[in-house]
Design a protein around this motif. Structure first.
Motif, PDB file in Angstrom:
ATOM      1  N   ALA A  92       0.873  -1.097   0.058  1.00  0.00           N
ATOM      2  CA  ALA A  92       0.011  -0.009   0.028  1.00  0.00           C
ATOM      3  C   ALA A  92       0.950   1.206  -0.038  1.00  0.00           C
ATOM      4  O   ALA A  92       0.590   2.221  -0.527  1.00  0.00           O
ATOM      5  CB  ALA A  92      -0.955  -0.022   1.289  1.00  0.00           C
ATOM      6  N   VAL A  93       2.185   1.256   0.671  1.00  0.00           N
ATOM      7  CA  VAL A  93       2.802   2.496   0.614  1.00  0.00           C
ATOM      8  C   VAL A  93       4.078   2.225  -0.281  1.00  0.00           C
ATOM      9  O   VAL A  93       5.047   3.211  -0.376  1.00  0.00           O
ATOM     10  CB  VAL A  93       3.287   2.504   2.177  1.00  0.00           C
ATOM     11  CG1 VAL A  93       2.199   2.849   3.141  1.00  0.00           C
ATOM     12  CG2 VAL A  93       4.333   1.245   2.675  1.00  0.00           C
ATOM     13  N   LEU A  94       3.787   1.645  -0.961  1.00  0.00           N
ATOM     14  CA  LEU A  94       5.157   1.265  -1.910  1.00  0.00           C
ATOM     15  C   LEU A  94       4.471   1.608  -3.523  1.00  0.00           C
ATOM     16  O   LEU A  94       3.447   1.327  -3.839  1.00  0.00           O
ATOM     17  CB  LEU A  94       5.610  -0.113  -2.025  1.00  0.00           C
ATOM     18  CG  LEU A  94       6.062  -0.612  -0.762  1.00  0.00           C
ATOM     19  CD1 LEU A  94       6.300  -2.261  -0.507  1.00  0.00           C
ATOM     20  CD2 LEU A  94       7.353  -0.158  -0.164  1.00  0.00           C
ATOM     21  N   PRO A  95       5.335   1.625  -4.679  1.00  0.00           N
ATOM     22  CA  PRO A  95       5.086   2.050  -5.874  1.00  0.00           C
ATOM     23  C   PRO A  95       4.753   0.676  -6.333  1.00  0.00           C
ATOM     24  O   PRO A  95       5.222  -0.522  -6.017  1.00  0.00           O
ATOM     25  CB  PRO A  95       6.576   2.329  -6.336  1.00  0.00           C
ATOM     26  CG  PRO A  95       7.553   2.712  -5.614  1.00  0.00           C
ATOM     27  CD  PRO A  95       6.883   1.831  -4.292  1.00  0.00           C
ATOM     28  N   PRO A  96       3.886   0.579  -7.545  1.00  0.00           N
ATOM     29  CA  PRO A  96       3.319  -0.800  -7.984  1.00  0.00           C
ATOM     30  C   PRO A  96       4.659  -1.346  -8.604  1.00  0.00           C
ATOM     31  O   PRO A  96       5.548  -0.525  -8.969  1.00  0.00           O
ATOM     32  CB  PRO A  96       2.397  -0.431  -8.964  1.00  0.00           C
ATOM     33  CG  PRO A  96       2.449   1.255  -9.363  1.00  0.00           C
ATOM     34  CD  PRO A  96       3.111   1.920  -7.902  1.00  0.00           C
ATOM     35  N   LYS A  97       4.396  -2.848  -8.557  1.00  0.00           N
ATOM     36  CA  LYS A  97       5.837  -3.283  -9.101  1.00  0.00           C
ATOM     37  C   LYS A  97       5.882  -2.984 -10.489  1.00  0.00           C
ATOM     38  O   LYS A  97       7.121  -2.982 -10.838  1.00  0.00           O
ATOM     39  CB  LYS A  97       5.679  -4.948  -9.135  1.00  0.00           C
ATOM     40  CG  LYS A  97       5.538  -5.471  -7.559  1.00  0.00           C
ATOM     41  CD  LYS A  97       5.311  -6.986  -7.563  1.00  0.00           C
ATOM     42  CE  LYS A  97       5.187  -7.323  -6.026  1.00  0.00           C
ATOM     43  NZ  LYS A  97       3.795  -7.514  -5.578  1.00  0.00           N
ATOM     44  N   SER A  98       5.106  -2.656 -11.336  1.00  0.00           N
ATOM     45  CA  SER A  98       5.418  -2.330 -12.554  1.00  0.00           C
ATOM     46  C   SER A  98       6.188  -0.900 -12.835  1.00  0.00           C
ATOM     47  O   SER A  98       6.747  -0.662 -13.891  1.00  0.00           O
ATOM     48  CB  SER A  98       3.993  -1.911 -13.449  1.00  0.00           C
ATOM     49  OG  SER A  98       3.336  -1.070 -12.795  1.00  0.00           O
ATOM     50  N   SER A  99       6.189  -0.087 -11.652  1.00  0.00           N
ATOM     51  CA  SER A  99       7.122   1.141 -11.805  1.00  0.00           C
ATOM     52  C   SER A  99       8.156   1.021 -10.685  1.00  0.00           C
ATOM     53  O   SER A  99       8.811   2.148 -10.589  1.00  0.00           O
ATOM     54  CB  SER A  99       6.282   2.245 -11.572  1.00  0.00           C
ATOM     55  OG  SER A  99       5.518   2.214 -10.186  1.00  0.00           O
ATOM     56  N   GLN A 100       8.419  -0.089 -10.139  1.00  0.00           N
ATOM     57  CA  GLN A 100       9.640  -0.087  -9.367  1.00  0.00           C
ATOM     58  C   GLN A 100      10.684  -0.232  -9.790  1.00  0.00           C
ATOM     59  O   GLN A 100      11.055  -0.761 -11.142  1.00  0.00           O
ATOM     60  CB  GLN A 100       9.379  -1.389  -8.368  1.00  0.00           C
ATOM     61  CG  GLN A 100       8.294  -1.093  -7.205  1.00  0.00           C
ATOM     62  CD  GLN A 100       8.399  -2.503  -6.276  1.00  0.00           C
ATOM     63  OE1 GLN A 100       9.380  -3.281  -6.181  1.00  0.00           O
ATOM     64  NE2 GLN A 100       7.296  -2.529  -5.472  1.00  0.00           N
ATOM     65  N   ASP A 101      12.072   0.405  -9.399  1.00  0.00           N
ATOM     66  CA  ASP A 101      13.377   0.442 -10.302  1.00  0.00           C
ATOM     67  C   ASP A 101      14.000  -0.871 -10.267  1.00  0.00           C
ATOM     68  O   ASP A 101      13.414  -1.914  -9.376  1.00  0.00           O
ATOM     69  CB  ASP A 101      14.011   1.650  -9.675  1.00  0.00           C
ATOM     70  CG  ASP A 101      14.645   1.281  -8.077  1.00  0.00           C
ATOM     71  OD1 ASP A 101      14.811   0.107  -7.661  1.00  0.00           O
ATOM     72  OD2 ASP A 101      14.713   2.401  -7.443  1.00  0.00           O
ATOM     73  N   GLU A 102      15.063  -1.007 -10.701  1.00  0.00           N
ATOM     74  CA  GLU A 102      15.716  -2.454 -11.016  1.00  0.00           C
ATOM     75  C   GLU A 102      16.141  -2.793  -9.504  1.00  0.00           C
ATOM     76  O   GLU A 102      16.324  -4.196  -9.433  1.00  0.00           O
ATOM     77  CB  GLU A 102      16.869  -2.265 -11.841  1.00  0.00           C
ATOM     78  CG  GLU A 102      18.013  -1.341 -11.575  1.00  0.00           C
ATOM     79  CD  GLU A 102      18.998  -1.339 -12.398  1.00  0.00           C
ATOM     80  OE1 GLU A 102      19.662  -2.449 -12.651  1.00  0.00           O
ATOM     81  OE2 GLU A 102      19.531  -0.149 -12.935  1.00  0.00           O
ATOM     82  N   HIS A 103      16.303  -2.012  -8.685  1.00  0.00           N
ATOM     83  CA  HIS A 103      16.594  -2.417  -7.376  1.00  0.00           C
ATOM     84  C   HIS A 103      15.732  -2.724  -6.383  1.00  0.00           C
ATOM     85  O   HIS A 103      15.669  -3.836  -5.737  1.00  0.00           O
ATOM     86  CB  HIS A 103      17.884  -1.421  -6.613  1.00  0.00           C
ATOM     87  CG  HIS A 103      18.998  -1.162  -7.534  1.00  0.00           C
ATOM     88  ND1 HIS A 103      19.893  -2.291  -7.479  1.00  0.00           N
ATOM     89  CD2 HIS A 103      19.478  -0.223  -8.197  1.00  0.00           C
ATOM     90  CE1 HIS A 103      20.920  -1.871  -8.434  1.00  0.00           C
ATOM     91  NE2 HIS A 103      20.639  -0.505  -9.004  1.00  0.00           N
ATOM     92  N   GLU A 104      14.658  -1.934  -6.326  1.00  0.00           N
ATOM     93  CA  GLU A 104      13.283  -2.159  -5.421  1.00  0.00           C
ATOM     94  C   GLU A 104      12.696  -3.589  -6.040  1.00  0.00           C
ATOM     95  O   GLU A 104      12.203  -4.182  -4.985  1.00  0.00           O
ATOM     96  CB  GLU A 104      12.376  -1.195  -5.895  1.00  0.00           C
ATOM     97  CG  GLU A 104      12.819   0.387  -5.397  1.00  0.00           C
ATOM     98  CD  GLU A 104      11.932   1.363  -5.886  1.00  0.00           C
ATOM     99  OE1 GLU A 104      11.876   2.426  -5.320  1.00  0.00           O
ATOM    100  OE2 GLU A 104      11.098   1.058  -6.976  1.00  0.00           O
ATOM    101  N   ILE A 105      12.915  -4.001  -7.268  1.00  0.00           N
ATOM    102  CA  ILE A 105      12.241  -5.131  -7.651  1.00  0.00           C
ATOM    103  C   ILE A 105      12.899  -6.264  -7.012  1.00  0.00           C
ATOM    104  O   ILE A 105      12.395  -7.487  -7.151  1.00  0.00           O
ATOM    105  CB  ILE A 105      12.124  -5.236  -9.165  1.00  0.00           C
ATOM    106  CG1 ILE A 105      10.874  -5.931  -9.744  1.00  0.00           C
ATOM    107  CG2 ILE A 105      13.312  -5.637  -9.876  1.00  0.00           C
ATOM    108  CD1 ILE A 105       9.648  -5.565  -9.347  1.00  0.00           C
ATOM    109  N   ARG A 106      14.064  -6.226  -6.730  1.00  0.00           N
ATOM    110  CA  ARG A 106      14.836  -7.246  -6.040  1.00  0.00           C
ATOM    111  C   ARG A 106      14.673  -7.603  -4.573  1.00  0.00           C
ATOM    112  O   ARG A 106      15.295  -8.360  -4.087  1.00  0.00           O
ATOM    113  CB  ARG A 106      16.331  -7.207  -6.469  1.00  0.00           C
ATOM    114  CG  ARG A 106      16.426  -7.123  -7.916  1.00  0.00           C
ATOM    115  CD  ARG A 106      17.877  -7.199  -8.192  1.00  0.00           C
ATOM    116  NE  ARG A 106      18.855  -8.180  -7.686  1.00  0.00           N
ATOM    117  CZ  ARG A 106      20.106  -8.146  -7.514  1.00  0.00           C
ATOM    118  NH1 ARG A 106      20.978  -6.963  -8.198  1.00  0.00           N
ATOM    119  NH2 ARG A 106      20.875  -9.200  -7.015  1.00  0.00           N
ATOM    120  N   VAL A 107      14.034  -6.447  -3.913  1.00  0.00           N
ATOM    121  CA  VAL A 107      13.767  -6.700  -2.580  1.00  0.00           C
ATOM    122  C   VAL A 107      12.494  -6.911  -2.131  1.00  0.00           C
ATOM    123  O   VAL A 107      11.739  -6.719  -2.686  1.00  0.00           O
ATOM    124  CB  VAL A 107      14.118  -5.151  -1.994  1.00  0.00           C
ATOM    125  CG1 VAL A 107      14.135  -5.141   0.018  1.00  0.00           C
ATOM    126  CG2 VAL A 107      15.600  -4.688  -2.189  1.00  0.00           C
TER     127      VAL A 107
END
Length: 533
Positions: A92-107
């Motif tokens: 809810a408090v995070l960017p949607p996965k479709s717009s997460q950066d290359e590092h966010e998507i790994r966490v």
């Protein structure tokens, strides 16, 4: 009377912060009960509303308002999101996965969420609650950051309770076995956009340099006390990169206390629905198990845990790689249906074997399985696991910490089929300590024939496996459990002389305002700026 006066003089206000899953909550319930029995008052500092009713049921022998209290630190939006869909609560408090950066998507989402909520939104509420309730010691799962920040700001003693079998089970590194993989994961965490922004807000609000002082998902202060519900035999050396971040002296704060458990009568949480209420188990057919045994059959119990066959059934995070879902390689559905089919092929119709399968709630929806259960299988959504383990010869388990401890206590050898998180390390430990066998990647490595071979190896060599279970039972017994943990906490608080200075620059003018109206305003500004970055 003298004892009562002494007890009262030492009474502490304990602030206890827990993670919602039962595997993390149950040890805290055991510890809180022991602390209340020793005369202390417990404040449950809850960042979600998930477990209020569960805690009330567990604490039925204690008086709410006298022995324990609830401090509700969530928002109405949190409550709404949790009721609508718990599986998306952390997003809810995070960017949607479709717009997460290359590092966010790994966490993993849990770690992103914990950093954002703890640093920006909940930290001011948590600090205010610590002051308002006059907390003498904070106790928290160190995956959470709230208690650590509050302890650093208020100089209140803080106790971390690692609810994995070892301190070396660092959630950020689940499924990562090499130093190179761990360093790479840590670097991605630091470079993830929402993490970097939260760390900047933390420095602006409280003068704390997150990356200088904390290992993500194992948030500990150098002068804290850190307990583990495992024993030394279950642990490994702390990874080198962890020591670099936390300092080699952090290990001096570590104490293994072994499992902290309550019986169901004492308040242990078994299986829970998403609304936080106990799901009723149908009467389990122990008479049928007994009949199988009278026929000379070996009884094998299979359970992959409540999460993989429940909330994680359609887990989409697996498409983003092993880092996002704590090392999981498949959705819960793919994992379960693959192994169910193999076990049906391995043991269906075998008159030497009977199988009890704890399937979770989704089994009946899979008609190709539900309509073709072999006659020598008993399939139930939930089973009374602790009681059942006294009647079985081998346990095929996802290697969750609670299941592992319960199997060792019952002297039942295990075949470990890990799905995610600490289960990979637990599975290796099961083989290393000689209490069973394991797969590293059950779906990829197993076949019906290989599963049959491994289970029969457990059965035919049971004497050796049981001897190793009994060796570990002795070590677990001497670890001390909740009683030793409580004694250690009391001694730590009595001897506490402050946390001292953290590493890195500290913005003293911000610290002086902490807790004031100005600080609350700054916190709100940080939250707004964070959301806009």
């Amino acid at each position: 009377m003298a004892n009562e006066i002494e007890k009262s003089a030492k009474r502490m206000n304990v602030g206890l912060c827990v993670l919602d899953p039962a595997g993390h909550l149950n040890p805290m319930l055991a510890l809180s009960s022991q602390l209340m029995q020793r005369g202390h008052r417990v404040f449950f500092l809850l960042t979600t509303p998930m477990n209020i009713e569960n805690i009330r049921i567990s604490k039925k022998e204690f008086e709410e308002g006298k022995d324990y209290h609830f401090e509700k630190l969530w928002s109405e939006d949190d409550l709404r999101r949790l009721r609508e869909d718990p599986t998306t609560f952390y997003q809810a408090v995070l960017p949607p996965k479709s717009s997460q950066d290359e590092h966010e998507i790994r966490v993993p989402e849990l770690l992103l969420h914990s950093m954002v909520k703890s640093c920006v939104e909940q930290a001011p509420k948590f600090i205010e609650a610590v002051k308002r309730c006059e907390i003498d010691v904070l106790i928290s799962d160190p995956i959470l950051l709230n208690a650590t920040i509050a302890a650093a700001q208020t100089d209140v003693p803080v106790v971390g309770v690692v609810t994995f079998p070892g301190f070396s089970s660092v959630p950020l590194w689940c499924g990562k076995d090499t130093e190179e993989e761990r360093r790479d994961a840590l670097e991605s965490f630091k470079r993830a956009g929402v993490i970097a922004n939260a760390a900047r807000s933390l420095k602006q609000m409280y003068g704390i340099d997150f990356f200088e002082n904390f290992l993500p998902s194992l948030h500990m202060l150098p002068k804290s006390l850190n307990l583990c519900t495992g024993i030394p035999e279950f642990d490994e050396e702390l990874p080198a990169v962890a020591k670099e971040v936390m300092g080699s002296g952090i290990e001096e704060t570590f104490l293994h206390v072994g499992p902290m458990v309550l019986s169901e009568e004492e308040g242990h949480i078994a299986v829970w629905s998403k609304e936080g209420k106990r799901e009723q188990e149908s009467d389990f057919p122990f008479d049928r198990v007994q009949k199988f045994k009278e026929e000379g059959r070996k009884v094998v119990y299979i359970s992959f845990g409540s999460m993989v066959a429940g909330w994680l059934w359609d887990w989409e995070d697996v498409q983003y790689g092993r880092g996002k879902p704590f090392g999981a390689r498949q959705s819960g559905k793919v994992f379960c249906t693959d192994l169910w089919q193999k076990f049906f092929e391995a043991f269906g119709g075998d008159d030497r074997i009977a199988v009890v399968l704890s399937s979770g709630p989704k089994f009946q929806d899979e008609k190709e399985f539900a309509d073709h259960v072999p006659d020598n299988f008993i399939v139930r959504p939930n089973v009374p696991q602790v009681e059942l383990l006294d009647h079985v010869d081998a346990f095929v388990t996802h290697a969750g910490a609670n299941s592992m401890f319960e199997s060792i206590a019952a002297s039942v050898p295990m075949l470990a089929t890990p799905y995610f998180a600490d289960q990979f390390g637990n599975a290796k430990m099961i083989s290393r300590e000689g209490v069973g066998l394991h797969y590293d990647d059950p779906v990829a490595e197993s076949s019906a024939e290989d599963l049959k071979e491994k289970v029969w190896s457990l059965l035919e060599n049971k004497v050796e496996f049981v001897a190793n279970c009994e060796r570990l039972q002795r070590s677990i017994k001497t670890a001390g459990g909740a009683k030793r943990a409580s004694e250690a906490i009391e001694a730590y608080v009595a001897d506490f002389k402050g946390h001292g200075e953290l590493k890195g620059p500290r913005q003293k003018e911000v610290l002086e305002r902490c807790g004031s109206a100005a600080s609350q305003s700054d916190a709100g500004s940080s939250l707004r700026s964070f959301e806009l970055i």
